[in-house]
Write a protein that holds these residues in place. Structure first.
Motif, PDB file in Angstrom:
ATOM      1  N   VAL A 191      -3.483  17.916  11.353  1.00  8.54           N
ATOM      2  CA  VAL A 191      -2.319  17.068  11.612  1.00  8.54           C
ATOM      3  C   VAL A 191      -1.424  17.768  12.631  1.00  8.54           C
ATOM      4  N   THR A 192      -1.237  17.170  13.803  1.00 14.82           N
ATOM      5  CA  THR A 192      -0.355  17.771  14.798  1.00 14.82           C
ATOM      6  C   THR A 192       1.096  17.429  14.474  1.00 14.82           C
ATOM      7  N   GLY A 193       1.981  18.374  14.789  1.00 22.95           N
ATOM      8  CA  GLY A 193       3.394  18.160  14.513  1.00 22.95           C
ATOM      9  C   GLY A 193       3.688  18.037  13.035  1.00 22.95           C
ATOM     10  N   ALA A 194       3.019  18.850  12.223  1.00 25.71           N
ATOM     11  CA  ALA A 194       3.059  18.681  10.766  1.00 25.71           C
ATOM     12  C   ALA A 194       4.182  19.455  10.087  1.00 25.71           C
ATOM     13  N   ASN A 195       5.065  20.090  10.856  1.00 23.41           N
ATOM     14  CA  ASN A 195       6.100  20.899  10.217  1.00 23.41           C
ATOM     15  C   ASN A 195       7.328  20.089   9.815  1.00 23.41           C
ATOM     16  N   THR A 196       7.448  18.856  10.304  1.00 21.92           N
ATOM     17  CA  THR A 196       8.643  18.081  10.003  1.00 21.92           C
ATOM     18  C   THR A 196       8.346  16.592  10.093  1.00 21.92           C
ATOM     19  N   GLY A 197       9.261  15.782   9.555  1.00 21.23           N
ATOM     20  CA  GLY A 197       9.210  14.342   9.741  1.00 21.23           C
ATOM     21  C   GLY A 197       7.927  13.684   9.292  1.00 21.23           C
ATOM     22  N   LEU A 198       7.428  12.770  10.123  1.00 20.15           N
ATOM     23  CA  LEU A 198       6.234  11.998   9.802  1.00 20.15           C
ATOM     24  C   LEU A 198       5.017  12.890   9.595  1.00 20.15           C
ATOM     25  N   GLY A 199       4.883  13.916  10.433  1.00 20.61           N
ATOM     26  CA  GLY A 199       3.733  14.803  10.319  1.00 20.61           C
ATOM     27  C   GLY A 199       3.735  15.560   9.011  1.00 20.61           C
ATOM     28  N   PHE A 200       4.909  16.025   8.607  1.00 17.41           N
ATOM     29  CA  PHE A 200       5.000  16.730   7.334  1.00 17.41           C
ATOM     30  C   PHE A 200       4.624  15.819   6.179  1.00 17.41           C
ATOM     31  N   GLU A 201       5.169  14.596   6.167  1.00 12.87           N
ATOM     32  CA  GLU A 201       4.888  13.671   5.067  1.00 12.87           C
ATOM     33  C   GLU A 201       3.406  13.312   5.030  1.00 12.87           C
ATOM     34  N   THR A 202       2.792  13.192   6.196  1.00 10.73           N
ATOM     35  CA  THR A 202       1.356  12.905   6.267  1.00 10.73           C
ATOM     36  C   THR A 202       0.558  14.062   5.691  1.00 10.73           C
ATOM     37  N   ALA A 203       0.880  15.279   6.129  1.00 10.29           N
ATOM     38  CA  ALA A 203       0.170  16.460   5.644  1.00 10.29           C
ATOM     39  C   ALA A 203       0.364  16.649   4.145  1.00 10.29           C
ATOM     40  N   ASP A 204       1.578  16.443   3.679  1.00 13.05           N
ATOM     41  CA  ASP A 204       1.889  16.613   2.262  1.00 13.05           C
ATOM     42  C   ASP A 204       1.066  15.651   1.405  1.00 13.05           C
ATOM     43  N   TRP A 225       0.857  -1.187   0.000  1.00 12.97           N
ATOM     44  CA  TRP A 225       0.000   0.000   0.000  1.00 12.97           C
ATOM     45  C   TRP A 225       0.895   1.239   0.000  1.00 12.97           C
ATOM     46  N   THR A 226       0.621   2.196  -0.890  1.00 13.75           N
ATOM     47  CA  THR A 226       1.409   3.421  -0.983  1.00 13.75           C
ATOM     48  C   THR A 226       0.487   4.627  -1.065  1.00 13.75           C
ATOM     49  N   THR A 227       1.070   5.804  -1.186  1.00 13.77           N
ATOM     50  CA  THR A 227       0.260   7.019  -1.304  1.00 13.77           C
ATOM     51  C   THR A 227      -0.596   7.013  -2.569  1.00 13.77           C
ATOM     52  N   ALA A 228      -0.221   6.203  -3.541  1.00  9.56           N
ATOM     53  CA  ALA A 228      -1.041   6.102  -4.760  1.00  9.56           C
ATOM     54  C   ALA A 228      -2.406   5.506  -4.461  1.00  9.56           C
ATOM     55  N   ASP A 229      -2.522   4.795  -3.340  1.00  8.36           N
ATOM     56  CA  ASP A 229      -3.790   4.163  -2.958  1.00  8.36           C
ATOM     57  C   ASP A 229      -4.696   5.085  -2.150  1.00  8.36           C
ATOM     58  N   ILE A 230      -4.225   6.280  -1.805  1.00  3.39           N
ATOM     59  CA  ILE A 230      -5.067   7.218  -1.063  1.00  3.39           C
ATOM     60  C   ILE A 230      -6.190   7.711  -1.972  1.00  3.39           C
ATOM     61  N   ALA A 259      -1.865  16.662  -1.239  1.00  6.32           N
ATOM     62  CA  ALA A 259      -1.723  16.274  -2.643  1.00  6.32           C
ATOM     63  C   ALA A 259      -2.984  15.610  -3.175  1.00  6.32           C
ATOM     64  N   LYS A 260      -3.775  15.006  -2.267  1.00  7.82           N
ATOM     65  CA  LYS A 260      -5.009  14.334  -2.669  1.00  7.82           C
ATOM     66  C   LYS A 260      -6.240  15.218  -2.509  1.00  7.82           C
ATOM     67  N   GLY A 261      -6.017  16.512  -2.245  1.00  9.61           N
ATOM     68  CA  GLY A 261      -7.126  17.458  -2.265  1.00  9.61           C
ATOM     69  C   GLY A 261      -7.709  17.871  -0.937  1.00  9.61           C
ATOM     70  N   SER A 321      -1.970  23.694  -6.054  1.00  6.31           N
ATOM     71  CA  SER A 321      -3.389  23.854  -5.718  1.00  6.31           C
ATOM     72  C   SER A 321      -3.703  23.422  -4.291  1.00  6.31           C
ATOM     73  N   ALA A 322      -2.672  23.059  -3.520  1.00  8.75           N
ATOM     74  CA  ALA A 322      -2.894  22.575  -2.151  1.00  8.75           C
ATOM     75  C   ALA A 322      -3.553  23.648  -1.294  1.00  8.75           C
ATOM     76  N   ASP A 323      -4.431  23.204  -0.408  1.00  9.46           N
ATOM     77  CA  ASP A 323      -5.157  24.083   0.513  1.00  9.46           C
ATOM     78  C   ASP A 323      -4.620  23.816   1.914  1.00  9.46           C
ATOM     79  N   VAL A 324      -3.719  24.672   2.374  1.00  9.59           N
ATOM     80  CA  VAL A 324      -3.019  24.450   3.635  1.00  9.59           C
ATOM     81  C   VAL A 324      -3.118  25.684   4.516  1.00  9.59           C
TER      82      VAL A 324
END
Length: 302
Positions: free
Chosen positions: A19-32, A4-9, A36-38, A64-67
């Protein structure tokens, strides 16, 4: 489902994700990945300057990201209450709450409210934040609370009700284990309480061994060995996949736990994994919940 990868989102358009702690590491990758999926993604961060940098990186990669940003210090109940009030004022509904931020193995210290840093930040801060936002999740069909635990929930882990703040002695690894066990106990008890509502589920995930800023407080012996150990760890991008699957896979059920599929759960693609027997102790879940409400002053609606 294998690999399973981000392509499956699936498409996340019109969904709000905090997303808490979204400025770096795991949180950033999760938020990104969610942006990317809208999804409209709220980066809930302690340091707004670093949050702005993270938001700029996301919008540069996805124009087009809404952040948006939300200041949040999970080590301060005043900050937690303020952040929750601001989010409630700007959002009638929240579809995803990703409880990701955390500390690992810091020197002994306390939050502004006097709690041991890891227990106060990793568990109590998220317990209070979730409770203050839960009525924004309940109206959203398919909404989820995803809390990031760790394989460390098995390492010398227990809930030390007689010394939750480690005032008599302090062992940074055991204190981390306590906080990560608490994350799972919280998730399973929250799911039990949400079950009758039928709209929101609580699930958990762990990133395996991920090479992120969380490693900065490793004991000196482990830091010395990191050049040798680093090949055992995976990237933050891979480490975020269990959280992303828990948050978006249509087959996910409440009280499930996702982690890497490799040996020891250290690396690999996300799959459903077991947690410790202790994490499923219903009496322990109830007791921690009661104590957490008392310590934070946040009572969940019936």
């Amino acid at each position: 489902m294998s690999k399973w990868t981000t392509a499956d989102i699936p498409d996340q358009s019109r969904r709000v994700a905090v997303v808490t702690g979204a400025n770096t590491g795991l949180g950033f990758e999760t938020a990104d990945a969610l942006a990317a999926k809208g999804a409209h993604v709220v980066l809930a961060v302690r340091n707004l300057d670093k949050g702005k940098e993270a938001a700029s990186r996301i919008t540069a990669a996805h124009p087009s990201a809404d952040v948006t940003l939300q200041e949040l210090d999970l080590g301060s109940l005043e900050s937690v209450r303020s952040a929750a009030a601001e989010l409630r004022a700007t959002h009638d509904r929240i579809d995803l709450l990703i409880n990701n931020a955390g500390l690992m193995y810091p020197p002994k210290g306390t939050t502004g409210d006097g709690f041991e840093l890891q227990f106060g930040t990793n568990h109590l801060g998220h317990f209070a934040f979730t409770g203050l936002l839960i009525d924004r999740l309940l109206p959203a069909p398919g909404s989820r609370v995803v809390t990031v635990s760790s394989i460390g929930h098995r390492l010398n882990a227990a809930i030390h009700f007689d010394d939750l703040n480690w005032e008599r002695s302090y062992h940074r690894v055991a204190a981390y284990g306590q906080s990560k066990l608490a994350n799972l106990l919280f998730t399973y008890e929250l799911q039990r309480r949400l079950a009758s509502h039928g709209t929101t589920v609580a699930v958990a995930a762990h990133p395996g061994g991920s090479d992120t800023d969380l490693m900065r407080h490793l004991p000196s012996g482990l830091q010395f060995a990191m050049p040798v150990l680093r090949p055992l760890f995976q990237s933050a991008e891979m480490g975020a996949l269990p959280t992303l699957r828990a948050a978006t896979d249509s087959g996910v059920l409440g009280a499930e736990y996702y982690g890497p599929d490799g040996p020891g759960g250290l690396r690999g693609y996300p799959k459903l994994v077991p947690s410790s027997d202790q994490s499923h102790d219903v009496e322990l879940q109830h007791r921690l919940w009661t104590v957490s409400e008392e310590l934070t002053g946040v009572a969940y609606p019936a």
